[in-house]
Design a protein around this motif. Structure first.
Motif, PDB file in Angstrom:
ATOM      1  N   MET A 111       1.286  -1.365  -0.368  1.00  0.00           N
ATOM      2  CA  MET A 111      -0.042  -0.279   0.158  1.00  0.00           C
ATOM      3  C   MET A 111       0.567   0.999   0.000  1.00  0.00           C
ATOM      4  O   MET A 111       2.073   1.809   0.892  1.00  0.00           O
ATOM      5  CB  MET A 111      -1.204  -0.227   1.128  1.00  0.00           C
ATOM      6  N   THR A 112       0.394   1.842  -0.616  1.00  0.00           N
ATOM      7  CA  THR A 112       1.265   3.094  -1.173  1.00  0.00           C
ATOM      8  C   THR A 112       0.608   4.517  -0.872  1.00  0.00           C
ATOM      9  O   THR A 112      -0.152   4.701  -1.464  1.00  0.00           O
ATOM     10  CB  THR A 112       2.197   3.400  -2.168  1.00  0.00           C
ATOM     11  N   ASP A 152       3.210  18.430  -0.430  1.00  0.00           N
ATOM     12  CA  ASP A 152       4.864  18.723   0.065  1.00  0.00           C
ATOM     13  C   ASP A 152       6.090  17.872  -0.885  1.00  0.00           C
ATOM     14  O   ASP A 152       7.014  17.494  -0.102  1.00  0.00           O
ATOM     15  CB  ASP A 152       6.042  19.022   1.172  1.00  0.00           C
ATOM     16  N   GLY A 153       4.912  16.430  -1.134  1.00  0.00           N
ATOM     17  CA  GLY A 153       5.809  15.131  -1.521  1.00  0.00           C
ATOM     18  C   GLY A 153       6.725  14.196  -0.763  1.00  0.00           C
ATOM     19  O   GLY A 153       7.078  12.904  -1.275  1.00  0.00           O
ATOM     20  N   ALA A 154       6.260  14.558   0.729  1.00  0.00           N
ATOM     21  CA  ALA A 154       6.193  12.985   1.486  1.00  0.00           C
ATOM     22  C   ALA A 154       4.922  12.219   1.432  1.00  0.00           C
ATOM     23  O   ALA A 154       3.928  12.549   1.484  1.00  0.00           O
ATOM     24  CB  ALA A 154       5.815  13.702   3.090  1.00  0.00           C
ATOM     25  N   HIS A 155       5.394  11.222   2.250  1.00  0.00           N
ATOM     26  CA  HIS A 155       4.237  10.319   1.832  1.00  0.00           C
ATOM     27  C   HIS A 155       4.079  10.534   4.060  1.00  0.00           C
ATOM     28  O   HIS A 155       4.587   9.729   4.456  1.00  0.00           O
ATOM     29  CB  HIS A 155       4.894   8.437   1.774  1.00  0.00           C
ATOM     30  N   PHE A 156       2.410  10.198   3.792  1.00  0.00           N
ATOM     31  CA  PHE A 156       1.906   9.844   4.942  1.00  0.00           C
ATOM     32  C   PHE A 156       1.529   8.439   5.536  1.00  0.00           C
ATOM     33  O   PHE A 156       1.108   8.223   4.320  1.00  0.00           O
ATOM     34  CB  PHE A 156       0.546  10.967   5.374  1.00  0.00           C
ATOM     35  N   ILE A 157       1.890   8.364   6.188  1.00  0.00           N
ATOM     36  CA  ILE A 157       1.592   7.099   6.245  1.00  0.00           C
ATOM     37  C   ILE A 157       1.639   5.942   8.033  1.00  0.00           C
ATOM     38  O   ILE A 157       2.472   6.713   9.069  1.00  0.00           O
ATOM     39  CB  ILE A 157       3.046   5.411   5.834  1.00  0.00           C
ATOM     40  N   PRO A 158       0.160   5.714   8.648  1.00  0.00           N
ATOM     41  CA  PRO A 158       0.094   5.232   9.544  1.00  0.00           C
ATOM     42  C   PRO A 158       0.699   4.258  10.188  1.00  0.00           C
ATOM     43  O   PRO A 158       1.630   3.086   8.899  1.00  0.00           O
ATOM     44  CB  PRO A 158      -1.620   4.551   9.136  1.00  0.00           C
ATOM     45  N   ALA A 161      10.413  -0.677  -0.714  1.00  0.00           N
ATOM     46  CA  ALA A 161       9.196  -0.930  -1.599  1.00  0.00           C
ATOM     47  C   ALA A 161       8.861  -0.116  -2.334  1.00  0.00           C
ATOM     48  O   ALA A 161       7.968  -0.024  -3.530  1.00  0.00           O
ATOM     49  CB  ALA A 161       8.081  -1.310  -1.174  1.00  0.00           C
ATOM     50  N   THR A 162       8.628   1.463  -2.097  1.00  0.00           N
ATOM     51  CA  THR A 162       8.410   2.123  -2.475  1.00  0.00           C
ATOM     52  C   THR A 162       9.030   3.478  -3.423  1.00  0.00           C
ATOM     53  O   THR A 162       8.023   4.706  -3.953  1.00  0.00           O
ATOM     54  CB  THR A 162       7.116   2.808  -1.704  1.00  0.00           C
ATOM     55  N   GLY A 163      10.325   3.419  -2.601  1.00  0.00           N
ATOM     56  CA  GLY A 163      11.014   5.057  -2.826  1.00  0.00           C
ATOM     57  C   GLY A 163      10.864   6.086  -2.284  1.00  0.00           C
ATOM     58  O   GLY A 163      11.899   7.309  -2.477  1.00  0.00           O
TER      59      GLY A 163
END
Length: 138
Positions: A1-2, A8-14, A32-34
């Motif tokens: 799950m990505t 701003d380009g950052a991933h928010f991940i629980p 996995a996501t880069g």
């Protein structure tokens, strides 16, 4: 799950996703996501100083492409439900090994021990220290 990227380009991940899908390793998520700019979030409800069911959302940004955390802190505040207190921390991984490396925690007035404990929970559970030290993030 990505997860979708923030503006701003950052991933928010629980944190729960890091735990269940990436074996509790931020490094695995990055591989996995880069994504080298991530904000790991955790929502909790606890009794604090006689207040039953106080709700917090903790957001720990681990980045290599940000000179400051202001944009990430603003994005985390927008993600924070209105009935939660938002605790924000920033780990500028690209500074690891330098004199200006540190973990920056925003003081929201709930006590240093509580704030540090919430941030430490994410750092420990997501393997942030190992990812930064191994150079996975930077």
């Amino acid at each position: 799950m990505t997860p979708p990227e923030s503006p701003d380009g950052a991933h928010f991940i629980p944190l729960a996703v890091i735990m269940s899908e990436y074996d509790g390793r931020l490094a695995s998520y990055i591989e996995a996501t880069g994504s080298h700019d991530n904000v790991i979030t955790m929502r909790v409800e606890m009794d604090v100083a006689g207040v039953k069911g106080r709700k917090f959302m903790t957001a720990v940004a681990v980045t290599r492409n940000f000179d400051s955390a202001e944009a990430l802190q603003d994005a985390a505040a927008e993600e924070c439900p209105s009935d939660h207190d938002c605790v924000f921390a920033w780990v500028p991984a690209d500074r690891f090994g330098g004199d200006d490396f540190g973990i920056y925690i925003d003081d929201i007035g709930v006590g240093e021990q509580l704030q540090n404990g919430l941030v430490a929970e994410i750092i420990e559970q997501a393997g942030i220290e190992a990812a930064v030290a191994a150079g996975t993030v930077s």
